[in-house]
Design a protein around this motif. Structure first.
Motif, short mmCIF file in Angstrom:
data_model
loop_
_atom_site.label_atom_id
_atom_site.label_comp_id
_atom_site.label_asym_id
_atom_site.label_seq_id
_atom_site.Cartn_x
_atom_site.Cartn_y
_atom_site.Cartn_z
N ASP A 159 12.17 -5.68 -5.86
CA ASP A 159 13.12 -5.38 -4.93
C ASP A 159 14.33 -6.56 -4.84
O ASP A 159 14.21 -7.46 -5.55
CB ASP A 159 12.63 -5.23 -3.43
CG ASP A 159 12.00 -6.61 -2.97
OD1 ASP A 159 12.21 -7.69 -3.67
OD2 ASP A 159 11.20 -6.69 -1.99
N HIS A 160 15.41 -6.36 -3.97
CA HIS A 160 16.65 -7.23 -4.12
C HIS A 160 16.02 -8.66 -3.79
O HIS A 160 17.09 -9.38 -4.11
CB HIS A 160 17.55 -6.63 -2.89
CG HIS A 160 17.14 -6.87 -1.40
ND1 HIS A 160 16.02 -5.78 -1.02
CD2 HIS A 160 17.12 -7.64 -0.54
CE1 HIS A 160 15.79 -5.92 0.31
NE2 HIS A 160 16.58 -7.24 0.39
N ALA A 161 14.97 -8.91 -2.95
CA ALA A 161 14.62 -10.21 -2.74
C ALA A 161 13.65 -10.92 -3.67
O ALA A 161 13.22 -12.07 -3.71
CB ALA A 161 13.91 -10.29 -1.31
N GLY A 162 13.34 -10.29 -4.79
CA GLY A 162 12.61 -10.52 -5.89
C GLY A 162 11.02 -10.50 -5.96
O GLY A 162 10.43 -10.81 -6.66
N LEU A 163 10.72 -9.56 -4.79
CA LEU A 163 9.31 -9.30 -4.52
C LEU A 163 9.01 -7.75 -5.30
O LEU A 163 9.73 -7.11 -5.25
CB LEU A 163 9.25 -9.05 -3.01
CG LEU A 163 7.65 -9.14 -2.62
CD1 LEU A 163 7.09 -10.63 -2.57
CD2 LEU A 163 7.72 -8.98 -0.96
N THR A 164 7.99 -8.21 -5.96
CA THR A 164 7.43 -6.79 -6.63
C THR A 164 6.47 -6.11 -5.92
O THR A 164 5.72 -6.78 -5.13
CB THR A 164 6.55 -7.51 -7.96
OG1 THR A 164 7.48 -8.09 -8.73
CG2 THR A 164 6.35 -6.27 -8.66
N ARG A 165 6.85 -4.81 -5.72
CA ARG A 165 5.95 -3.98 -4.85
C ARG A 165 5.43 -2.79 -5.60
O ARG A 165 5.87 -2.29 -6.65
CB ARG A 165 7.10 -3.49 -3.88
CG ARG A 165 7.44 -4.56 -2.80
CD ARG A 165 8.26 -4.02 -1.54
NE ARG A 165 8.81 -4.94 -0.74
CZ ARG A 165 8.15 -5.55 0.03
NH1 ARG A 165 6.89 -5.40 0.12
NH2 ARG A 165 8.69 -6.50 0.85
N PHE A 166 4.12 -2.37 -4.95
CA PHE A 166 3.40 -1.29 -5.93
C PHE A 166 2.97 -0.21 -4.69
O PHE A 166 2.66 -0.76 -3.56
CB PHE A 166 2.25 -1.92 -6.55
CG PHE A 166 2.55 -2.76 -7.60
CD1 PHE A 166 3.10 -2.50 -9.00
CD2 PHE A 166 2.54 -4.12 -7.23
CE1 PHE A 166 3.13 -3.68 -9.88
CE2 PHE A 166 2.89 -5.16 -8.08
CZ PHE A 166 3.15 -4.82 -9.41
N SER A 167 2.94 0.88 -5.19
CA SER A 167 2.22 1.69 -4.06
C SER A 167 1.74 3.09 -5.05
O SER A 167 2.09 3.31 -5.89
CB SER A 167 3.35 2.33 -3.08
OG SER A 167 4.36 3.06 -3.56
N GLN A 168 0.59 3.57 -4.25
CA GLN A 168 -0.14 4.89 -5.09
C GLN A 168 -0.86 5.50 -3.74
O GLN A 168 -1.33 4.84 -3.03
CB GLN A 168 -1.15 4.35 -5.79
CG GLN A 168 -1.83 5.57 -6.61
CD GLN A 168 -0.69 6.24 -7.38
OE1 GLN A 168 0.00 5.90 -7.81
NE2 GLN A 168 -0.99 7.67 -7.21
N GLN A 169 -0.83 6.91 -3.83
CA GLN A 169 -1.72 7.59 -2.97
C GLN A 169 -2.72 8.36 -3.48
O GLN A 169 -2.66 8.61 -4.59
CB GLN A 169 -0.48 8.73 -2.22
CG GLN A 169 0.62 8.12 -1.55
CD GLN A 169 1.30 9.28 -1.05
OE1 GLN A 169 1.47 10.76 -1.46
NE2 GLN A 169 2.26 8.95 -0.11
N ASN A 170 -3.82 8.82 -2.58
CA ASN A 170 -4.82 9.35 -3.05
C ASN A 170 -5.52 9.07 -4.47
O ASN A 170 -5.54 9.54 -5.32
CB ASN A 170 -4.36 10.98 -3.33
CG ASN A 170 -3.75 11.43 -1.97
OD1 ASN A 170 -4.44 11.21 -0.86
ND2 ASN A 170 -2.72 12.27 -2.26
N LEU A 171 -5.91 7.74 -4.24
CA LEU A 171 -6.80 7.18 -5.53
C LEU A 171 -8.38 7.63 -5.23
O LEU A 171 -8.85 7.34 -3.98
CB LEU A 171 -6.75 5.61 -5.39
CG LEU A 171 -5.56 5.10 -5.90
CD1 LEU A 171 -5.51 3.51 -5.45
CD2 LEU A 171 -5.43 5.21 -7.52
#
Length: 520
Positions: A159-171
């Protein structure tokens, strides 16, 4: 209502070191942070619905390339909520009951080069409806990657702040979600741990201890090669022959260091042949064990073999004269050879030749190495250590074959033995010449110096008497008999070789011979 909404939002955000609490049942919120020492701090918040338990097993030893396993370490595990969390036998286990629980732990071994890899989900016993994770590092990542099973994650971005983000549904239950983040070079130190896989191929993987063992083995090979080379150079240097007198202080005959005529071939040339056999038989005659007929064609027993004969001389005596008498014509038809086993054993006993101990030790070490290789390959690994041991045994056998069989003492005796050829008849008084001529004659024959030896004594105004031969013969005639005896055994050997080439060699062992390898 606005105040309540703001309170709920504050509770969801939580403190700085705690992830947002899951808002969806059966979901997870995860925060990851790479510390400056390379360790990975992880905080997971998991929501478990009422009436359900969720278990997770994370393998901390996973397959890697080149027959290796990558090993992660999990420590400082703290669980806030309902359940348990523990690390045992390379497995990180979490057991949660109904409610929201927070698991905190630190991962070692997640940084390989400039890449940080960790399994966000996997091994859960129930489906995860939703998973969201954030990743923080001392520097902004240069690339990210995320997989859910065999497919890319729903979202993986910086993201713009340099933080890395991950997401996932229905594992699905057991489905893995793995995140990989690439950092700028040198951001944190790498702490990846790779060990050989627990397979046959993995047992032969080159590791640091094995590498050092190969280095030590190479150094030992170089040292052994240098020692063998030095020994061979030392043995090949003949040196100037010593001047010998052939007379002891009491006036008796004394050969250099007690060497016998039959020793000459092995000491000087590394092998014994018909000339050494003839010299031994001639020596038995001049020492009064045999008697030579007047025409020089017949040998007769004069005295029985006694303790003054060495084992190989006794074997020659019995082989040449199994009965009381024999003719040279009969000897030409017999398969009489120098008894190599007894001859070489005598040389070893006198300390002039080495034993086969190095060769035997090398064979044993090689066998132990083969056994150890198999044992290590099937158990703890590092099988190359056994292979190195086996090769060390092979190297010992090779060194035994390359080392000169003759020891330093044997080389010294050989140098003194060559000095017999320098003896001159004029060096002795008239009473001494009879003894020196006859006793030195077998040595001259074995050394190939028969003609000069005979000529030196035969040319005297009063040639010495030959006491071991019937009739009144001259030194020249004694030399002719010696040459004829050597020709007899040489012709017998040629006949055996021709018979062997024609496929007509008898199956029996040659008389007086035992098949052995040369000493090493």
């Amino acid at each position: 209502m606005l105040t309540g909404a703001l309170l709920a939002l504050a509770l969801a955000a939580g403190p700085a070191d705690q992830p947002p609490l899951p808002t969806v049942p059966q979901s997870a919120e995860i925060q990851l942070k790479v510390e400056r020492d390379g360790s990975l701090s992880v905080v997971e918040a998991i929501s478990v619905p009422d009436g359900l338990t969720m278990d997770r097993r994370v393998a901390l030893r996973v397959p890697a390339a080149h027959h290796r396993d990558r090993v992660y370490g999990v420590r400082d595990v703290v669980l806030e909520g309902r359940g348990t969390a523990s690390v045992d036998d390379d497995v990180f286990t979490v057991h949660l009951t109904a409610g929201t629980s927070v698991v905190r732990y630190t991962v070692d071994g997640a940084v390989a080069g400039d890449r940080v890899t960790w399994e966000l989900a996997g091994g859960w016993s129930a489906e995860l409806k939703f998973l969201r994770a954030s990743f923080a590092a001392p520097k902004i990542p240069t690339a990210v990657d995320c997989t859910a099973g065999d497919f890319p994650c729903a979202a993986a971005q910086i993201d713009h702040a340099g933080l890395t983000r991950f997401s996932q549904q229905n594992l699905a239950a057991g489905q893995r979600m793995t995140a990989t983040v690439e950092l700028p070079a040198g951001t944190v130190p790498a702490d990846e741990v790779l060990v050989p896989a627990k397979t046959i191929a993995g047992a032969f993987v080159l590791t640091a201890p094995v590498g050092w063992a190969w280095v030590a083995f190479g150094a030992l090979l170089l040292i052994a090669a240098a020692l063998v080379g030095a020994a061979r150079r030392r043995d090949s240097r003949a040196g100037e022959p010593d001047k010998v007198s052939l007379l002891a202080a009491n006036g008796g005959f004394a050969s250099p260091a007690g060497v016998l005529p039959g020793h000459t071939g092995v000491l000087l040339r590394g092998r014994a042949g018909p000339l050494d056999l003839a010299a031994t038989v001639l020596d038995l005659a001049v020492r009064n064990y045999l008697w030579v007929s007047e025409d020089g064609t017949r040998l007769t027993r004069r005295n029985p073999a006694d303790e003054h004969l060495s084992p190989f001389e006794r074997a020659v005596f019995e082989a040449v004269l199994p009965d009381d008498t024999v003719t040279l014509a009969e000897l030409r038809q017999r398969r009489v050879e120098i008894p190599r086993a007894e001859l070489e054993a005598d040389l070893v006993r006198r300390g002039w030749f080495g034993t086969r101990r190095l060769r035997r030790a090398g064979i044993r070490i090689a066998c132990y190495g083969v056994f150890l290789t198999a044992l290590l390959a099937l158990t703890v690994g590092y099988a190359q250590l056994g292979l190195i041991l086996a090769l060390a045994g092979v190297a010992a056998v090779a060194a035994s074959a390359a080392l000169p069989a003759r020891r330093r003492a044997g080389a010294e005796v050989a140098r003194r033995l060559r000095g017999v050829a320098a003896v001159r008849a004029k060096d002795f008084d008239k009473p001494q010449r009879e003894l020196v001529f006859s006793r030195g004659l077998p040595y001259a024959l074995a050394l190939g110096e028969l003609a000069p030896w005979v000529a030196g004594f035969d040319g005297l105004k009063h040639p010495p008497r030959v006491y071991w031969h019937a009739g009144d013969i001259t030194p020249d005639q004694a030399g002719s008999f010696a040459a004829g005896l050597a020709g007899t055994f040489a012709a017998a050997r040629r006949g055996r070789l021709l018979d062997g080439a024609a496929g007509d060699t008898p199956s029996q062992q040659p008389v007086g011979t035992q098949s052995t390898a040369s000493p090493s």
